[in-house]
Design a protein around this motif. Structure first.
Motif, PDB file in Angstrom:
ATOM      1  N   VAL A 368       0.739  -1.373  -0.242  1.00 21.67           N
ATOM      2  CA  VAL A 368       0.083  -0.335   0.302  1.00 21.67           C
ATOM      3  C   VAL A 368       0.612   1.289  -0.004  1.00 21.67           C
ATOM      4  N   PRO A 369       1.661   1.654   1.018  1.00 23.83           N
ATOM      5  CA  PRO A 369       2.800   2.395   0.877  1.00 23.83           C
ATOM      6  C   PRO A 369       3.463   2.643  -0.971  1.00 23.83           C
ATOM      7  N   ASP A 370       3.697   2.009  -0.881  1.00 26.41           N
ATOM      8  CA  ASP A 370       4.039   1.872  -2.510  1.00 26.41           C
ATOM      9  C   ASP A 370       3.178   2.360  -3.796  1.00 26.41           C
ATOM     10  N   ALA A 371       2.141   2.478  -3.410  1.00 17.27           N
ATOM     11  CA  ALA A 371       0.926   2.236  -3.828  1.00 17.27           C
ATOM     12  C   ALA A 371       0.802   4.278  -3.768  1.00 17.27           C
ATOM     13  N   ILE A 372       1.047   4.293  -2.751  1.00 17.47           N
ATOM     14  CA  ILE A 372       0.090   6.105  -2.528  1.00 17.47           C
ATOM     15  C   ILE A 372       1.443   6.783  -3.250  1.00 17.47           C
ATOM     16  N   VAL A 373       3.131   6.029  -2.971  1.00 14.75           N
ATOM     17  CA  VAL A 373       3.930   7.081  -3.195  1.00 14.75           C
ATOM     18  C   VAL A 373       3.682   6.936  -5.016  1.00 14.75           C
ATOM     19  N   ARG A 374       3.766   5.940  -5.427  1.00 11.88           N
ATOM     20  CA  ARG A 374       3.613   6.307  -6.972  1.00 11.88           C
ATOM     21  C   ARG A 374       2.319   6.515  -7.448  1.00 11.88           C
ATOM     22  N   ALA A 375       1.537   6.678  -6.530  1.00 18.14           N
ATOM     23  CA  ALA A 375       0.102   6.398  -7.624  1.00 18.14           C
ATOM     24  C   ALA A 375       0.082   5.708  -8.484  1.00 18.14           C
ATOM     25  N   SER A 376       0.498   4.784  -8.045  1.00 15.11           N
ATOM     26  CA  SER A 376       0.236   3.649  -9.628  1.00 15.11           C
ATOM     27  C   SER A 376      -0.792   3.034 -10.393  1.00 15.11           C
ATOM     28  N   ARG A 377      -0.164   3.258 -11.561  1.00 14.79           N
ATOM     29  CA  ARG A 377      -1.667   3.437 -12.479  1.00 14.79           C
ATOM     30  C   ARG A 377      -2.770   2.291 -12.396  1.00 14.79           C
ATOM     31  N   ARG A 378      -4.347   3.093 -11.979  1.00 11.13           N
ATOM     32  CA  ARG A 378      -5.420   1.630 -12.043  1.00 11.13           C
ATOM     33  C   ARG A 378      -4.978   0.451 -13.151  1.00 11.13           C
ATOM     34  N   GLU A 379      -5.211  -0.690 -13.232  1.00  6.93           N
ATOM     35  CA  GLU A 379      -4.891  -1.436 -14.022  1.00  6.93           C
ATOM     36  C   GLU A 379      -6.035  -2.292 -14.175  1.00  6.93           C
ATOM     37  N   LEU A 380      -7.522  -2.057 -13.057  1.00  8.02           N
ATOM     38  CA  LEU A 380      -8.501  -2.810 -12.787  1.00  8.02           C
ATOM     39  C   LEU A 380      -9.656  -1.636 -12.347  1.00  8.02           C
ATOM     40  N   VAL A 381     -10.578  -1.726 -12.669  1.00  9.16           N
ATOM     41  CA  VAL A 381     -11.565  -1.036 -11.504  1.00  9.16           C
ATOM     42  C   VAL A 381     -12.964  -1.866 -11.738  1.00  9.16           C
ATOM     43  N   LEU A 382     -13.703  -2.188 -10.584  1.00  9.01           N
ATOM     44  CA  LEU A 382     -15.063  -3.168 -10.310  1.00  9.01           C
ATOM     45  C   LEU A 382     -15.467  -2.026  -9.422  1.00  9.01           C
ATOM     46  N   ALA A 383     -16.448  -1.724 -10.400  1.00  9.51           N
ATOM     47  CA  ALA A 383     -17.909  -0.767  -9.404  1.00  9.51           C
ATOM     48  C   ALA A 383     -19.145  -2.072  -9.607  1.00  9.51           C
ATOM     49  N   GLY A 384     -19.277  -1.860  -7.801  1.00  7.66           N
ATOM     50  CA  GLY A 384     -20.467  -3.327  -8.261  1.00  7.66           C
ATOM     51  C   GLY A 384     -20.462  -4.015  -9.204  1.00  7.66           C
ATOM     52  N   GLY A 385     -19.390  -4.621  -8.543  1.00  2.92           N
ATOM     53  CA  GLY A 385     -18.656  -6.282  -9.147  1.00  2.92           C
ATOM     54  C   GLY A 385     -18.663  -6.315 -10.861  1.00  2.92           C
ATOM     55  N   ARG A 386     -19.026  -4.917 -11.713  1.00  8.42           N
ATOM     56  CA  ARG A 386     -18.426  -5.159 -12.916  1.00  8.42           C
ATOM     57  C   ARG A 386     -17.419  -4.588 -13.277  1.00  8.42           C
ATOM     58  N   VAL A 387     -16.860  -4.352 -14.501  1.00  5.85           N
ATOM     59  CA  VAL A 387     -15.134  -4.072 -14.454  1.00  5.85           C
ATOM     60  C   VAL A 387     -15.468  -2.778 -15.862  1.00  5.85           C
ATOM     61  N   VAL A 388     -15.166  -1.549 -14.928  1.00  6.40           N
ATOM     62  CA  VAL A 388     -15.488  -0.740 -15.331  1.00  6.40           C
ATOM     63  C   VAL A 388     -13.997   0.328 -16.307  1.00  6.40           C
ATOM     64  N   ALA A 389     -13.052   0.108 -16.019  1.00  4.44           N
ATOM     65  CA  ALA A 389     -12.527   0.340 -16.832  1.00  4.44           C
ATOM     66  C   ALA A 389     -10.735  -0.996 -16.045  1.00  4.44           C
ATOM     67  N   ARG A 390      -9.984  -0.405 -17.512  1.00  6.74           N
ATOM     68  CA  ARG A 390      -9.316  -1.537 -17.545  1.00  6.74           C
ATOM     69  C   ARG A 390      -7.266  -0.977 -18.151  1.00  6.74           C
ATOM     70  N   SER A 391      -6.516  -1.409 -18.134  1.00  2.00           N
ATOM     71  CA  SER A 391      -5.627  -0.671 -18.270  1.00  2.00           C
ATOM     72  C   SER A 391      -5.473   0.928 -18.848  1.00  2.00           C
ATOM     73  N   GLY A 392      -6.274   1.272 -17.240  1.00  2.00           N
ATOM     74  CA  GLY A 392      -6.808   2.734 -17.270  1.00  2.00           C
ATOM     75  C   GLY A 392      -7.334   3.587 -18.548  1.00  2.00           C
ATOM     76  N   GLU A 393      -7.361   2.565 -19.175  1.00  2.00           N
ATOM     77  CA  GLU A 393      -8.967   2.873 -20.228  1.00  2.00           C
ATOM     78  C   GLU A 393     -10.362   2.557 -19.114  1.00  2.00           C
ATOM     79  N   VAL A 394     -11.881   3.887 -19.105  1.00  2.00           N
ATOM     80  CA  VAL A 394     -13.621   3.250 -19.276  1.00  2.00           C
ATOM     81  C   VAL A 394     -13.546   2.346 -19.854  1.00  2.00           C
ATOM     82  N   LEU A 395     -14.069   1.221 -19.834  1.00  2.00           N
ATOM     83  CA  LEU A 395     -15.216   0.577 -20.608  1.00  2.00           C
ATOM     84  C   LEU A 395     -16.051   1.032 -21.621  1.00  2.00           C
ATOM     85  N   LEU A 396     -16.972   1.960 -20.223  1.00  2.00           N
ATOM     86  CA  LEU A 396     -18.733   1.807 -20.002  1.00  2.00           C
ATOM     87  C   LEU A 396     -18.330   3.051 -21.498  1.00  2.00           C
TER      88      LEU A 396
END
Ligand SMILES: [Zn+2]
Length: 396
Positions: A368-396
């Motif tokens: 977690v500290p590494d993620a904070i200090v680098r503000a690492s790219r979000r590789e996958l985002v789930l919202a309500g169990g649905r994949v809404v973003a992958r590799s920095g691109e929104v899929l909706l």
């Protein structure tokens, strides 16, 4: 509803698990590798670090020009100058409108924010149109991002006759909270503004979320007026102070006595960790039990060209402003940006645990500290169990 299995992730940097998601909610965290039931959708988490979806506790999603050609700042450098500049220019940029809001919300999702509390301007020029525009934009994204609305009198309350009526209408129409702004510095009549706001909140049972920019003793005076009215109106747990720059400037003894009142009355705090502001007494706030949330504030708008909607970068700013160096402090900052902010969007629980809405961010980070200090790219985002973003691109 289909079972989804997110394989091989490290919740909060702990050991690998498979996360099971059922009906949009986390249902189990199981040791990795078990055979998936027939029909389950399986997503490979590649051993990445998993955090809960980020919660933006202070946004202005109605007023950004994100996604449009660059707009040079042309107003005066004061709060009043920014207010006037925005009122003069916003219409030409389609503000407020569902398109401008949708662009910002997509940027939030791309960066892993799955819930937000947004102030939305309510004034004599646009009435309640901004709230309708935000609601339409949220609907376009099919609930991926949940947005709580604060009806916000950006242009002042009692100095503009008719604004209290607008706030009353907004509260009646279901706004989660009503806002306020600098009772001393903008309205120059703190008792009239705060009495008006608390009267509406008490009648409708909505929350209050008040922007305070005043420093030093003037800011502390406003806190005392708010404490007094929260107690008298019985609005415990319903009041938030945004910015509240004075708190970090006051002597420790004064801070402690104010924090005791805030904790007793459930008055919470949101900050956007601006460069140059006095650090908040965040350890004392935690020890006293005063809720604290992080927000982006405006993103690339007629107030300022800054901001990109990435709450993890705000968390990094907060960590640096407060001198957080130890791992446990950086983890605490990550919790401010996610699980600990549940109350800002009226969630009982917001975490990688069974029963919580399946909002999650995967990042390539050691911990977690590494993620904070680098503000690492979000590789996958789930919202309500649905994949809404992958590799920095929104899929909706
Ligand atoms: Zn704000």
């Amino acid at each position: 509803m289909t079972l989804t299995i997110l394989r091989s992730v490290r919740p909060w940097g702990h050991d690998l698990v498979d996360l099971h998601i059922d009906g949009g909610t986390f249902s189990a965290l199981l040791p990795p590798g078990a055979e998936a039931p027939a029909g389950a959708e399986v997503i490979d988490g590649h051993g990445m670090l998993a955090l809960p979806g980020l919660i933006n506790a202070h946004a202005h999603v109605d007023k950004s020009w994100w996604g449009r050609p660059w707009v040079p700042y042309g107003g005066e450098p004061t709060t009043q100058g920014r207010i006037a500049h925005e009122r003069a220019q916003r219409g030409a940029l389609g503000i407020p409108g569902p398109d401008v809001t949708e662009r910002v919300l997509r940027e939030f999702l791309r960066h892993g924010t799955t819930a937000a509390r947004s102030h939305v301007d309510v004034d004599l020029g646009v009435g309640l149109d901004g709230i309708a525009a935000v609601q339409e934009a949220v609907a376009r994204l099919e609930g991926a991002l949940e947005v709580e609305v604060v009806a916000f009198p950006q242009d002042g309350v009692v100095r503009r006759e008719g604004v209290l009526d607008l706030l009353d209408r907004a509260a009646r129409a279901g706004a989660d909270s009503i806002g306020g702004l600098d009772p001393c510095l903008i309205d120059r009549d703190p008792v009239a503004q705060l009495d008006g706001l608390f009267d509406i909140a008490a009648r409708h049972g909505c929350g209050l979320d008040i922007h305070l920019h005043a420093g030093g003793d003037l800011g502390a005076f406003e806190y005392e007026l708010i404490i007094d009215r929260t107690r008298r109106a019985g609005l415990e747990g319903r009041v938030n102070i945004a910015h509240g720059f004075a708190l970090g400037q006051l002597p420790a003894g004064r801070q402690r006595s104010l924090l005791a009142d805030f904790a007793q009355l459930g008055i919470t705090w949101s900050t956007v960790a601006p460069i140059g502001s006095a650090p908040l007494p965040w350890e004392a706030m935690r020890e006293a039990g005063v809720g604290l949330g992080l927000g982006t504030d405006g993103v690339r708008d007629l107030w300022s060209p800054y901001g990109d909607g990435d709450l993890l970068r705000v968390a990094l700013d907060f960590a640096r402003l407060h001198g957080a160096r130890r791992d446990e402090d950086l983890v605490r900052v990550a919790r401010l940006a996610s699980s600990d902010a549940a109350g800002f969007v009226h969630r009982e629980v917001h975490d990688l645990v069974p029963g919580a809405r399946a909002d999650l961010v995967l990042v390539e980070a050691e911990n977690v500290p590494d993620a904070i200090v680098r503000a690492s790219r979000r590789e996958l985002v789930l919202a309500g169990g649905r994949v809404v973003a992958r590799s920095g691109e929104v899929l909706l």
